[in-house]
Design a protein around this motif. Structure first.
Motif, PDB file in Angstrom:
ATOM      1  N   ARG A 187       0.811  -1.213   0.000  1.00  0.00           N
ATOM      2  CA  ARG A 187       0.000   0.000   0.000  1.00  0.00           C
ATOM      3  C   ARG A 187       0.844   1.262   0.000  1.00  0.00           C
ATOM      4  N   ARG A 317      -1.149  -6.229  -2.445  1.00  0.00           N
ATOM      5  CA  ARG A 317      -2.283  -6.285  -1.531  1.00  0.00           C
ATOM      6  C   ARG A 317      -3.528  -6.867  -2.179  1.00  0.00           C
ATOM      7  N   ALA A 318      -3.370  -7.535  -3.305  1.00  0.00           N
ATOM      8  CA  ALA A 318      -4.522  -8.167  -3.947  1.00  0.00           C
ATOM      9  C   ALA A 318      -4.577  -9.647  -3.603  1.00  0.00           C
ATOM     10  N   THR A 365      -6.402  -8.418   1.321  1.00  0.00           N
ATOM     11  CA  THR A 365      -6.877  -7.062   1.522  1.00  0.00           C
ATOM     12  C   THR A 365      -7.273  -6.854   2.983  1.00  0.00           C
ATOM     13  N   ASN A 369     -10.959 -12.016   3.859  1.00  0.00           N
ATOM     14  CA  ASN A 369     -10.179 -12.696   2.833  1.00  0.00           C
ATOM     15  C   ASN A 369     -10.574 -14.166   2.783  1.00  0.00           C
TER      16      ASN A 369
END
Length: 398
Positions: A187, A317-318, A365, A369
């Motif tokens: 991020r 972060r995916a 994320t 999740n």
């Protein structure tokens, strides 16, 4: 998230001066030139274009000041330079350079402007700046911080060149021309801006005029102020807390193999979206596969708990891939497995401690999740044993 930080790599600023047109009546005399060049690299193309623009300016100035004397009766100063990167062409890279050159006759002193004549004008500073910020706003925070830092550097130059106080002028961003590069790390975003920053000079507000802050000295150290939000973002980005549930119903195996099914709750802590620690507790149940490969589980369960470390392969972060190694502690337990199925050999089963390795492909994320986890239960005390199993993984990440 990391707090906003800046690094100034290199810069040059344009001086503020009165430029006249007549070299005799009202010196100095200025010439604007423009040239475009192509080369194998972008930097070399800009350098070639600059050389062409400089040669053109010198020729024009020499013609204007041609007195027939062997020694030149003037000196030439570069007032401003603007590099426009035109990008790739068939021959390589292309660049256009626009320069302003000032010819000052020998013995003539150039007078600088007063404070009031500066207001409304445009000044530039050229440099390469970097800033770190979060990526959610597409780098807007990074850009604002870079513009503030470039403005501070330009203001410092103008203060020293024009003998001003810090409260005499105010700089307002008026655009940028050059290259910008974005580098993402989770991020976090690192923005690099390399080019020319434009600022409009305005009269400061009443509070600034009353303050009339003294000129900064070269010995003053930099002061970094971090807000409570900065500290919070830095903390939450570098530390991820997770609460998870893993259901591993090992309901198929080779005929007559022993299989273990598990359901577990756990908590985890991850640092810098890379290194992690987790602990879990739950239950296991043993079973035997029949001739069709279907596992028949015992009716009762026993408790297990585990502790381990891991590593996230993907930094984004995916989606990520978590590799974990745990030590599993099983409570004392023993039973006779005799499901009475076709091809099932009755046997005694004793629970025991073991190590397990897992690979978990999951979303990554903030919030909910989901993933699929493969687990290898590494026990060497069992024969006809199905060590590999897979199951669903649910997680809340904070």
């Amino acid at each position: 998230m990391r707090p906003l930080t800046l690094a100034l790599i290199a810069f040059t600023a344009s001086p503020a001066m009165v430029v006249a047109e007549n070299p005799v009546d009202n010196p100095p005399y200025s010439v604007d030139t423009e040239a475009t060049a192509t080369a194998e690299t972008q930097d070399e193309a800009c350098n070639r274009a600059f050389d062409l623009a400089r040669e053109d300016a010198l020729n024009q100035i020499d013609q204007r000041f041609d007195t027939g004397e062997e020694e030149p009766m003037h000196r030439v100063e570069l007032h401003s330079r603007e590099d426009i990167r035109l990008g790739e062409v068939d021959e390589g890279f292309e660049c256009r350079v626009i320069g302003q050159w000032v010819a000052i006759p020998t013995g003539v002193t150039v007078e600088e402007t007063d404070d009031s004549s500066l207001y409304g004008g445009i000044e530039t500073i050229r440099g390469k700046y970097q800033a770190d910020c979060i990526s959610e706003d597409n780098g807007a925070a990074c850009r604002r911080q870079i513009e503030r830092e470039a403005a501070a550097d330009l203001k410092d130059d103008l203060i020293h060149e024009l003998d001003l106080n810090a409260g005499d002028i105010e700089l307002v961003a008026d655009g940028f021309e050059g290259s910008q590069s974005y580098r993402y790390k989770g991020r976090d975003l690192t923005l690099t801006m390399d080019g020319t920053f434009y600022y409009r000079i305005e009269e400061p507000g009443p509070a600034a005029r009353m303050a009339r802050a003294p000129k900064p000295s070269g010995t003053e150290g930099e002061i970094s102020v971090k807000s409570e939000q900065d500290k919070k973002d830095h903390f939450t980005d570098n530390l991820d807390f997770t609460v998870f549930y893993n259901w591993d119903g090992n309901d198929s195996a080779a005929g007559d193999e022993l299989a273990l099914s598990t359901n577990r709750w756990g908590v985890g802590l991850w640092v810098n979206n890379r290194f992690g620690f987790s602990a879990f507790w739950g239950q296991e149940r043993a079973g035997i596969a029949d001739s069709n490969g279907d596992v028949h589980l015992a009716s009762d369960r026993y408790d297990v708990q585990g502790i381990g470390i891991g590593y996230r392969v993907f930094e984004n972060r995916a989606v990520t891939l978590e590799n974990m190694v745990h030590f599993v502690d099983a409570e004392p337990y023993s039973t006779q497995l005799n499901p009475g199925c076709s091809g099932c050999t009755p046997r005694e089963y004793d629970a025991d401690d073991y190590y397990q390795a897992s690979i978990n492909l999951k979303t990554n994320t903030e919030g909910l999740n989901i993933g699929w986890q493969l687990t290898w239960k590494l026990r060497d005390d069992l024969s006809q044993y199905d060590s590999l199993s897979g199951g669903w993984y649910l997680e809340l990440q904070f």
